[in-house]
Design an enzyme around this catalytic site. Structure first.
Site, PDB file in Angstrom:
ATOM      1  N   LYS A  67       0.839  -1.191   0.000  1.00  0.00           N
ATOM      2  CA  LYS A  67       0.000   0.000   0.000  1.00  0.00           C
ATOM      3  C   LYS A  67       0.879   1.248   0.000  1.00  0.00           C
ATOM      4  O   LYS A  67       2.083   1.187   0.275  1.00  0.00           O
ATOM      5  CB  LYS A  67      -0.922  -0.001   1.215  1.00  0.00           C
ATOM      6  CG  LYS A  67      -0.187  -0.002   2.561  1.00  0.00           C
ATOM      7  CD  LYS A  67      -1.163  -0.041   3.715  1.00  0.00           C
ATOM      8  CE  LYS A  67      -0.410   0.010   5.055  1.00  0.00           C
ATOM      9  NZ  LYS A  67      -1.330   0.071   6.197  1.00  0.00           N
TER      10      LYS A  67
ATOM     11  N   ARG B  49     -10.418   1.020  15.035  1.00  0.00           N
ATOM     12  CA  ARG B  49     -10.361   1.809  13.796  1.00  0.00           C
ATOM     13  C   ARG B  49     -11.390   1.237  12.824  1.00  0.00           C
ATOM     14  O   ARG B  49     -12.368   1.900  12.487  1.00  0.00           O
ATOM     15  CB  ARG B  49      -8.945   1.771  13.211  1.00  0.00           C
ATOM     16  CG  ARG B  49      -8.729   2.670  12.023  1.00  0.00           C
ATOM     17  CD  ARG B  49      -7.258   2.717  11.640  1.00  0.00           C
ATOM     18  NE  ARG B  49      -6.718   1.413  11.243  1.00  0.00           N
ATOM     19  CZ  ARG B  49      -5.452   1.199  10.919  1.00  0.00           C
ATOM     20  NH1 ARG B  49      -4.580   2.209  10.977  1.00  0.00           N
ATOM     21  NH2 ARG B  49      -5.038  -0.001  10.563  1.00  0.00           N
TER      22      ARG B  49
ATOM     23  N   TYR C 231      14.157  32.249   3.082  1.00  0.00           N
ATOM     24  CA  TYR C 231      12.974  33.046   3.389  1.00  0.00           C
ATOM     25  C   TYR C 231      12.983  33.559   4.825  1.00  0.00           C
ATOM     26  O   TYR C 231      13.424  32.863   5.750  1.00  0.00           O
ATOM     27  CB  TYR C 231      11.715  32.194   3.173  1.00  0.00           C
ATOM     28  CG  TYR C 231      11.390  31.939   1.719  1.00  0.00           C
ATOM     29  CD1 TYR C 231      11.055  32.992   0.865  1.00  0.00           C
ATOM     30  CD2 TYR C 231      11.417  30.652   1.202  1.00  0.00           C
ATOM     31  CE1 TYR C 231      10.755  32.759  -0.467  1.00  0.00           C
ATOM     32  CE2 TYR C 231      11.114  30.404  -0.135  1.00  0.00           C
ATOM     33  CZ  TYR C 231      10.789  31.470  -0.962  1.00  0.00           C
ATOM     34  OH  TYR C 231      10.495  31.237  -2.289  1.00  0.00           O
TER      35      TYR C 231
ATOM     36  N   MET D 107      10.404  25.024  -1.480  1.00  0.00           N
ATOM     37  CA  MET D 107       9.581  24.039  -2.168  1.00  0.00           C
ATOM     38  C   MET D 107      10.425  23.047  -2.958  1.00  0.00           C
ATOM     39  O   MET D 107      10.179  21.844  -2.920  1.00  0.00           O
ATOM     40  CB  MET D 107       8.595  24.727  -3.106  1.00  0.00           C
ATOM     41  CG  MET D 107       7.706  23.738  -3.875  1.00  0.00           C
ATOM     42  SD  MET D 107       6.563  24.524  -5.016  1.00  0.00           S
ATOM     43  CE  MET D 107       5.398  25.243  -3.868  1.00  0.00           C
TER      44      MET D 107
END
Length: 816
Positions: A486, A583, A711, A760
């Site tokens: 998964k 769950r 930044y 980023m």
């Protein structure tokens, strides 16, 4: 010499059942999936982590008709096949190889040590191939199984053998020494690798030196045998090399020169020199070992220098990369011989994502066979491996084009192929690029692969397979394995990982959502797949692609039953029980409704019942885990009584396998353990690192005192210094939490901190005082600077670090 199966029976002292006693054996097999010449293959049913007898049916289906076993009941089940029955199948394999070795008088170089064995072997092959017809170990075949398979290759045409031997515990070297019977011995080095099986470094050294008892020449460095008296060293003659101690070859000076190393030494009371075309420390040491070997074998210093300067890098692994036009490209462009070709073709056959398989192959050299014999064998191999298309490059392979019964195109040179490439159609196929070094096939690989973002996640498929076997070795017989793939296989890939797991014959795969399972089916994965979060909107696709839902409530069961077409009977489902995770899952109060629904309906079949342990890795919660297990068994009993065929039971995850062996039941689920992490193991002992994330330096800046970085001026440099900008940011999955010195990366073996905020697409590192260059490799995490370390730095878990790596980071898959 040719061996008939009857002759082999005599050699290994077997009880023989031989309907075809004159069958000539050419290949020895220990893996039913790697058949090359089925008629001439002899399969050894070894008892390793899995019982080789279980794979006799698969080998027989692949055409094999000759077997060595210890269970004689198989002989009656296959009356068309030859069976040799022995007490110990591994010993029989080793005895046969040792017999073959004794039939041939040739020089044999035996190599052992903690590291460098394979590189030294391959470099010696490069250095000596012009003088000898050489047989050598394929890849890293140096184990109790790999050594006899290597020695079996020796025939009357060979003049020199080069074989490596590896051990992991005491009493392992003598059998290998008897098989290899070296005349020249090389000890590369001794360090902590594979030390678990020994009480001390000295014990490990003594065990390794057993390989060299009786050799004519022993080559070593005094630094690595300092714990032993000289009288204990093997060899009729000894040749030493050293950087610090007196030695036959005493290294006095090493100077890096533009990516190479100039080395000066004293030999026979005179100064000699050589140039090693590599810069890293390990390559320099391996190069010096080869230098010492050439001198010990009688080559002049001048000739040795001339040959060493021409050494080429050794790529010991195949790379699987996304290619142009939705192709997958397997890059093995640096080596070409028949042994490595067979290994590469096996890897090609593991790939199911495309129906078409193409091989780009150059001429092969120095095989000791005539061109006609060589390419006849290769043609048969390609047919046996179901290759669909061959593109041959080189004069020799082109001359034998009529031997190949498949789609073919031939070119005289690499450049001729490159010139014609715009007119050659490649689409939706897996392409193996396999070429002798002189053909420069790296140019072809670059043209066929997509441009790779300089930040890459390297996935070692061998390590993943080894981790799977690590957990299998802990399981009781007949316990099945469900592998969790998964979340893009924990960030590591989709069909690339599933292909390997299917090849390793796991019993089930598990995905989170139906679209993950659909993608696997579309890429040729046929292994049963459980979907852990089935959604009603995906039911139609799940049925179409035979994806088996996890059913966790009466509501989802009814939704699925209402959707199933009336003609479908016994569609497999998996029931999840809630024993404490709270769950998803059925609780005790839900069972009466569940029983009623199942009794009234024949459209589904419960194939497994399972639960999820909350804290299997944590001893603090062992009492709660024990309660979960007893609750599960109590809930399972009335469910199982509803069916003639009892559903499989499974509760253990990765850490549960390590800590709760009594609860293996019928199947276990291996997740992040496949990727080298297990919270129940100290320092993940026994597991191998699967993933390495790396990037490169884009720019270096020297800043004055008081300047800031990034930044909001978050990176402060009161004393000034140097920063390196690297090509990874939070869009690649490198969290902003790593900014401002929290995170560290490795450049040239040195840990360096981040500085300023993570951007980023990039971030900055403080490299003040270090010698670094634009383009230098930067390690974000690997086997040393681990994901566990990164997780601790930002207060999370390894799962999150691995799964957060974005899809724009290219995955490159390696198979050694």
């Amino acid at each position: 010499m040719n061996y008939t199966i009857a002759h082999i029976a005599e050699i290994i002292g077997a009880k023989a059942f031989l309907p075809q006693p004159e069958q000539v054996i050419s290949q020895l097999l220990t893996d039913s999936r790697t058949v090359i010449d089925a008629e001439g293959s002899l399969f050894f049913a070894l008892m390793a982590q899995r019982n080789g007898h279980d794979f006799i049916p698969a080998a027989h289906e692949n055409g094999v008709r000759n077997f060595v076993v210890f269970d004689d009941s198989f002989a009656t089940g296959y009356p068309d096949s030859n069976f040799l029955v022995v007490n110990d199948v591994l010993q029989a394999l080793q005895s046969l190889a040792a017999f073959n070795r004794k039939q041939h008088e040739l020089k044999v170089i035996g190599i052992t040590g903690s590291n460098g064995k394979t590189i030294v072997k391959e470099w010696l092959y490069q250095l000596l191939a012009s003088d000898f017809n050489i047989v050598r170990s394929p890849k890293s075949f140096n184990s109790q199984i790999g050594v006899p398979l290597s020695i079996w290759q020796i025939n009357e045409n060979h003049e020199l053998g080069i074989f490596e031997a590896g051990i992991s515990t005491r009493e392992e070297m003598v059998p290998l020494a008897n098989i290899i019977a070296p005349t020249i011995g090389i000890l590369t080095n001794i360090n902590e690798a594979h030390a678990e099986g020994f009480d001390s470094k000295t014990e490990k050294l003594r065990e390794k030196l057993k390989l060299f008892e009786g050799v004519d020449q022993f080559i070593y460095a005094p630094e690595y045998i300092a714990d032993l008296p000289f009288a204990e060293l093997p060899g009729k003659n000894k040749f030493s090399w050293s950087l610090s101690a007196p030695a036959d070859l005493h290294i006095s000076f090493i100077e890096p020169i533009e990516g190479r190393n100039y080395i000066r030494a004293t030999y026979q009371e005179r100064e000699i020199e050589c140039l090693i075309p590599f810069s890293d420390q390990a390559s320099v040491e391996n190069g010096i070992i080869c230098w010492a070997t050439l001198l010990a074998m009688g080559y002049s210093p001048e000739e040795a220098d001339k040959r060493l300067e021409k050494l080429s890098p050794i790529s010991m692994r195949l790379e699987l990369i996304n290619g142009i036009e939705n192709c997958s490209v397997i890059d093995d462009s640096y080596s070409a011989d028949t042994s490595s070709l067979a290994i590469a073709l096996d890897f090609l056959n593991q790939q199911n994502q495309h129906p078409k398989k193409t091989l780009i192959l150059s001429d092969l050299f120095e095989t000791g066979k005539s061109s006609a014999v060589l390419y006849t064998e290769i043609a048969a191999l390609l047919e046996q491996k179901n290759v669909n298309r061959l593109i041959g490059i080189g004069e020799h392979i082109s001359e034998h084009e009529k031997l190949f019964n498949l789609e073919t195109t031939f070119f005289d040179s690499t450049q001729a192929f490159i010139d014609a490439l715009p007119g050659i159609h490649f689409a939706n196929e897996t392409i193996l690029v396999k070429g002798a070094r002189r053909f420069g096939f790296d140019r072809i690989s670059k043209l066929l692969t997509q441009k790779i973002h300089d930040t890459v996640l390297e996935i070692n498929l061998n390590a993943l397979a080894a981790n799977l076997q690590f957990y299998r070795s802990k399981l009781a017989p007949k316990v099945k394995v469900m592998a969790m793939v998964k979340a893009f296989s924990y960030g590591s890939g989709s069909f690339e990982i599933a292909n390997l797991l299917q090849y390793q014959k796991v019993d089930y795969l598990a995905v989170a959502y139906a679209d993950e399972g659909i993608a696997l089916r579309k890429n040729g994965i046929s292994t049963p797949i459980m979907v852990m979060s089935p959604e009603p909107s995906a039911f139609e696709a799940m049925i179409k692609h035979q994806l088996e839902p996890e059913i966790y409530s009466n509501q989802i069961l009814n939704s699925f039953l209402n959707f199933l077409p009336a003609y479908i009977k016994e569609f497999p489902i998996h029931l999840k029980l809630d024993t404490g995770m709270h769950r998803l899952g059925f609780e005790a109060k839900d069972l009466p409704t569940l029983f009623h629904t199942l009794k009234e309906n024949q459209q589904v079949k419960v194939v497994s019942v399972f639960t999820h342990l909350v804290a299997s890795d944590n001893a603090l919660h062992d009492e709660f885990t024990a309660t979960q297990l007893s609750t599960f068994e109590a809930l399972y009993q009335p469910i199982s009584q509803m069916f003639d065929e009892k559903p499989l039971r499974h509760v253990l995850n990765t850490s549960g396998i390590s800590r709760w062996p009594q609860a293996q039941f019928d199947m276990v689920r291996i997740g992040i353990g496949l990727y080298g992490f297990d919270g129940a193991l100290t320092a993940n002992k026994g597991l191998q690192t699967v993933a390495v994330l790396k990037t490169t330096i884009t720019q270096i800046k020297n800043l004055a005192p008081g300047e800031t970085v990034g930044y909001n001026r978050n990176g402060l440099m009161p004393n000034g210094g140097s920063i390196a900008t690297v090509k990874i940011g939070y869009a690649d999955g490198y969290s902003r939490s790593f900014g401002n010195g929290v995170g560290q990366m490795v450049i040239n073996g040195q840990l360096v901190p981040t500085i300023g905020s993570i951007c980023m697409d990039m971030c900055m590192l403080d490299v003040s005082g270090l010698k670094v260059n634009v383009g230098d490799e930067v390690i974000v995490f690997d086997a040393t600077h681990t994901i566990v370390t990164l997780a601790e730095q930002i207060g999370t878990i390894p799962y999150e670090i691995l799964t957060n790596i974005s899809q724009r980071v290219k995955r490159v898959y390696y198979y050694e």
